[in-house]
Design an enzyme around this catalytic site. Sequence first.
Site, short mmCIF file in Angstrom:
data_model
loop_
_atom_site.label_atom_id
_atom_site.label_comp_id
_atom_site.label_asym_id
_atom_site.label_seq_id
_atom_site.Cartn_x
_atom_site.Cartn_y
_atom_site.Cartn_z
N ARG D 98 30.53 24.22 105.53
CA ARG D 98 29.74 22.99 105.58
C ARG D 98 28.38 23.16 104.90
O ARG D 98 27.86 22.23 104.26
CB ARG D 98 29.57 22.51 107.04
CG ARG D 98 30.86 22.12 107.75
CD ARG D 98 31.75 21.15 107.01
NE ARG D 98 32.98 20.82 107.74
CZ ARG D 98 34.13 21.48 107.63
NH1 ARG D 98 34.25 22.52 106.84
NH2 ARG D 98 35.19 21.09 108.34
N GLU D 101 29.22 22.87 101.32
CA GLU D 101 29.56 21.49 100.97
C GLU D 101 28.30 20.65 100.75
O GLU D 101 28.25 19.80 99.86
CB GLU D 101 30.41 20.88 102.09
CG GLU D 101 30.91 19.47 101.79
CD GLU D 101 31.88 18.98 102.86
OE1 GLU D 101 32.95 19.57 103.03
OE2 GLU D 101 31.53 18.00 103.56
N SER D 124 11.60 28.76 96.58
CA SER D 124 11.92 30.19 96.58
C SER D 124 12.94 30.50 97.66
O SER D 124 12.88 29.95 98.77
CB SER D 124 10.67 31.02 96.83
OG SER D 124 11.00 32.39 96.88
#
Lengths: 158, 158, 158, 158, 158, 158, 158, 158, 158, 158
Positions: D98, D101, D124
């Site tokens: 997830r 995704e 960063s």
Amino acid sequence: MTSVVQSLADVNQQLFEAKKTKKLSFEQIAQRMGRDEVWVAALFYGQAKPTDDEVDKLIDVLGPWVDAKAMKRHFNPHFFPERGQLTPMPPTDPTLYRLYEVVGVYGYALKSVIHEKFGDGIMSAINFSAKVDKVQKNGADTVRITYEGKWLPYDFHC
Amino acid sequence: MTSVVQSLADVNQQLFEAKKTKKLSFEQIAQRMGRDEVWVAALFYGQAKPTDDEVDKLIDVLGPWVDAKAMKRHFNPHFFPERGQLTPMPPTDPTLYRLYEVVGVYGYALKSVIHEKFGDGIMSAINFSAKVDKVQKNGADTVRITYEGKWLPYDFHC
Amino acid sequence: MTSVVQSLADVNQQLFEAKKTKKLSFEQIAQRMGRDEVWVAALFYGQAKPTDDEVDKLIDVLGPWVDAKAMKRHFNPHFFPERGQLTPMPPTDPTLYRLYEVVGVYGYALKSVIHEKFGDGIMSAINFSAKVDKVQKNGADTVRITYEGKWLPYDFHC
Amino acid sequence: MTSVVQSLADVNQQLFEAKKTKKLSFEQIAQRMGRDEVWVAALFYGQAKPTDDEVDKLIDVLGPWVDAKAMKRHFNPHFFPERGQLTPMPPTDPTLYRLYEVVGVYGYALKSVIHEKFGDGIMSAINFSAKVDKVQKNGADTVRITYEGKWLPYDFHC
Amino acid sequence: MTSVVQSLADVNQQLFEAKKTKKLSFEQIAQRMGRDEVWVAALFYGQAKPTDDEVDKLIDVLGPWVDAKAMKRHFNPHFFPERGQLTPMPPTDPTLYRLYEVVGVYGYALKSVIHEKFGDGIMSAINFSAKVDKVQKNGADTVRITYEGKWLPYDFHC
Amino acid sequence: MTSVVQSLADVNQQLFEAKKTKKLSFEQIAQRMGRDEVWVAALFYGQAKPTDDEVDKLIDVLGPWVDAKAMKRHFNPHFFPERGQLTPMPPTDPTLYRLYEVVGVYGYALKSVIHEKFGDGIMSAINFSAKVDKVQKNGADTVRITYEGKWLPYDFHC
Amino acid sequence: MTSVVQSLADVNQQLFEAKKTKKLSFEQIAQRMGRDEVWVAALFYGQAKPTDDEVDKLIDVLGPWVDAKAMKRHFNPHFFPERGQLTPMPPTDPTLYRLYEVVGVYGYALKSVIHEKFGDGIMSAINFSAKVDKVQKNGADTVRITYEGKWLPYDFHC
Amino acid sequence: MTSVVQSLADVNQQLFEAKKTKKLSFEQIAQRMGRDEVWVAALFYGQAKPTDDEVDKLIDVLGPWVDAKAMKRHFNPHFFPERGQLTPMPPTDPTLYRLYEVVGVYGYALKSVIHEKFGDGIMSAINFSAKVDKVQKNGADTVRITYEGKWLPYDFHC
Amino acid sequence: MTSVVQSLADVNQQLFEAKKTKKLSFEQIAQRMGRDEVWVAALFYGQAKPTDDEVDKLIDVLGPWVDAKAMKRHFNPHFFPERGQLTPMPPTDPTLYRLYEVVGVYGYALKSVIHEKFGDGIMSAINFSAKVDKVQKNGADTVRITYEGKWLPYDFHC
Amino acid sequence: MTSVVQSLADVNQQLFEAKKTKKLSFEQIAQRMGRDEVWVAALFYGQAKPTDDEVDKLIDVLGPWVDAKAMKRHFNPHFFPERGQLTPMPPTDPTLYRLYEVVGVYGYALKSVIHEKFGDGIMSAINFSAKVDKVQKNGADTVRITYEGKWLPYDFHC
């Protein structure tokens, strides 16, 4: 990054356009064609081959928004779908990915249970159907997907 | 090329050995544990987390062929499965591959029908169950696989 | 190597053009639409589905630089985004890559802490929102990204 | 298919064992070390470098279940983590997936909003921290993940 | 197999055409713009963002062979490069491949020496510059490439 | 996920152990061997071939913590390194990844400038050296990496 | 780079050893088992499931060089092959690669001819057999491979 | 996602169109050309080189629906097919995939039997033919595919 | 990252050890075996099959440093090499990579010239030999590699 | 699936067309240009850089079928080939694949023999030539491919 519909053959795109114009759902088209809803959607996506009779029904249902002649020319007896190229693997779209994730997470569990119930073989993906139902479970909307595929036992004899 | 069972943690391999020795099916174990058959198979393959109570039942069902202490140590509250690494993608095994092929061939059809019935969202693969049934269809043994996943609509609000 | 915007559907490209012409930031559009800034950007990139009302607002905010009719035709009730195809994985762009790197380097740490705090399950990426804030930390400009996703516990019961 | 912990260096495996034996959460260890919870988890997974002082604290917190000498020998000044090899990409585990995704679906939206707020550059991933919080949202348990990374503007001058 | 220049945005292709017509080297353009040669080449390839002032200089140097208006429209404040998609990885072109090979062969050696000299962290690729010099070494033409990137130590504190 | 050092041949691991025991930096070993620091690190990682004389020096510098006989047997005249297998590509470690990112982002810029200064050809990665320096730039610690490779013009004549 | 036989389960390796010791060809074993030669070879490679009766015959043919008990334990009713993981794809071995090349070069030709003769469907790879014959063609030794697979027409009806 | 025919050279597309118009099967064309059916299909897909005489026959069989001049210009003596790029690997289409699956599952079995019957070498895929027959087996329609390739023994002598 | 020799079968490793102990070059062994140098090296790497007579010679040349019995058992009539798995593709080692680069850069040029000289077909890689010579060219040491493979014209007739 | 020639720059396509029209072989063009046949073919495929003089000769040999002005504009001093993108890897075309297969099967053998004859280093693929000859071997047409590349010893000194 073209949408998947735009990448389809012209007649398939026309099917989607006509469906949108006539505000028909796949379920409605399926009922009028006497076929299954998922099969009709697969047909729209170029993943199924209709009979001549089914092409006629399709033209009937979606007319006059589809070009009957082009439709018949495309879905001629020599048309055979090239299946599966539509879907990038792994799928990037979450709705598709969850179906893929299930294979990764529960694949061996399903394989084992299939073997225990049936023996050595596979569920056919050819003599096969799928449907989607909306059900309630613990008071929540639930997607039920049912696959039915013929049992094919391994059978190797020359 | 080691078998997938041999690649599992020791306690999982023990579960498979005990099951073989006691000649129990996943269905039988599931009944005695009060859980689903596919979930039990997933547990054996390291793809599910049992409760303490379920670990006790497992020991009860498969005893004395499993090491209760090792079992409890492994399936402690801090154990969380690393899911999905078991299955090579694309799967090379035909039984698994057919499940994958269905996603490639019927994926967009399923996605479209899901959206037509539910709207924008997905079938959950977490609040999810699957089962395998042996049914007759046109007089032939048929594998029926049923997925049920909670409907999750897209909902983006900070 | 076409820019990602050029690869979007025509109406999405129009949205970007109108935004540039009207010199509006995503934040400004978001405020006027009553939605979240990242969601609006996702909508522009074809990764979200607006309601009819939101389409009207979009037209209102970006008019007359968008074609209202084309906009409404595109974002009709049958439009469902095909998500995630936009981003090559691994991302080549450093701004995107750093988000990916965090998953590779801190993924297991995040997974472990999620499990310790919540149990066995996932952060939903569907019932989910994200925001970007500019904050000061030790006197330096700092990017703060906040993800909020519904907790989904594993729950497998037929 | 070995669990990710089993693939770590011996001292890291020992850290996990000791933590399990002493029934400490990452949060508790973090508090006693004066560091962040996710950083401590990253350290356990071999993704961070502790100072000598932190090694001492670690030994102090987890003693006598860790071998202090081995610990100090491993986390010597010449130890530098090889980061990121732990996580298969794309991740197969749903909890990790997830996070991945989100990069695929919302990546360009986040990139655009970062650029609008900060200009040309990146967040960063080195001067960086992450945390996980359990919050309530609309009455539901919600996972909140917060990334904070120093703003690094592109700056190319020989 | 289109050349990489042909795959760039129109204004970038125009830059290359104008440069060819005016027979200017990147070095000459760089001197007139007050920027570094490699940065200018990167700008041509769509890998850098110029300031408004730099766009003016570019137009000045390459005029009248570039369309000033199109140039300004493209390199507007909302333009942010999508970096890195240009180069196939591994590179097939030998000149590019050798740079890649160095990472494969000497990568760990460089990492180790960086850590010994600086500690735990990285050379920034953002606050970064590169140059190419032609030098003589043992009487032979030698390519010297110099990278300079800000030292970024790992620093994880919420 | 084994550390890269543990994956090396026994004698190479011994070199790392001896270096740690004797608290020598690559720079110190390099000075005593009369070779370059990065080359020595490459040698440790199995990416370079030492002469017999250099093996003697290595034994001299790291004795008695290395097994001279094993060392000589390994680094015999028939030993030729298999280079480059050590580094996963793309690198997952951020220190290594930044070197890779530079090729992706600035690769074509560097190629163009090389061609403008030298013509059609490449920088050799064989007749090649690299060094790492710590320099100050705008008051900040800066990593300077210098590559020097012989110019090799394309020259195709049977 | 272990040989493929060494990567098989112990009982499979034993089968190969016993076959070598008894100097039996697959053809001879097949005749004595009343099965097909290629099937027997597939069985040795762990790609087929024997019946109990076939296990007895195997023990009979290869005894006393196989451990009957281990054989029966392995090939128990719960044993189901994990097929296809043996062969790297694309195959690196030329004998295997030519079979793969035929799919690449003649695949669409075969698909078209299958469709013309049979309609929309596939040759089953489950209800399937293969054999290898040595024939003369134009006076030269020729390898004839014959595949026979049941015709499976697409048939999608819920 | 363009159909494979649409991706062919113009003259190849014309061949398919003419064949459709004249309602000829590959078998019929093959008979009239005196060549094999699968070869003719391969020729249509751009995977084979016809002689001048065969081009004439092709024009004769499919005229006037093919442009004889374009046909001759395309299939000139300097035309040499670029073979195999048509088929994605692994194939996504089930009809093609089954041919690929056979290599994965039965590849080593076929290799072993080939070696036992012929020695060390390969079945040629160049001096090679394939045919498809419709046969009955156990009362069911069965696809028989026959490959015949010249035996090529390994023979390495300068 | 194990060296390629360590990944070979035991008898192959023994061959390399014996060769090192007896300080023989592949050329010297080849002369005493009456075979080609590159073939002998291929045999050592498990890429070729020796005759019984050649095994005897090998034992003769390398005795007593090889185990004659193990050698004969391994290189029995049923031994058939699994070729090509040794070399990662693309090769990471520069010596190997240059051979691969030549295919990428000059592949189509070589294909075209082969077709112009020979017609439609291939250079066999089975009825094939290769040699390496040290020659002088323009006063510089030059590697000459010569491939000789039988011409195989495409010939498709059932 | 476009032919490789159609994917080249316009001037390269023109070269192929002109060559076809004038019925010249690469050998004939090479003789008239005073260059090597394979180099000329590489030039046609966009893999080599001609001098101004060679461009003139090319125009002379192929005139009036090439557009001299376009030719000169394309092959200007700033033109540098982007090499190697033409060839898919692994190659699907059998003629190209065999060259690739040789690297996989005989790569380590060639590397070893190169090292034995030359030491630690590589055959240059830049200062390199290749030719194709038709020879007779045992009475059969044989393809001889000769690579000659400058010997480049590893030499690492700052």
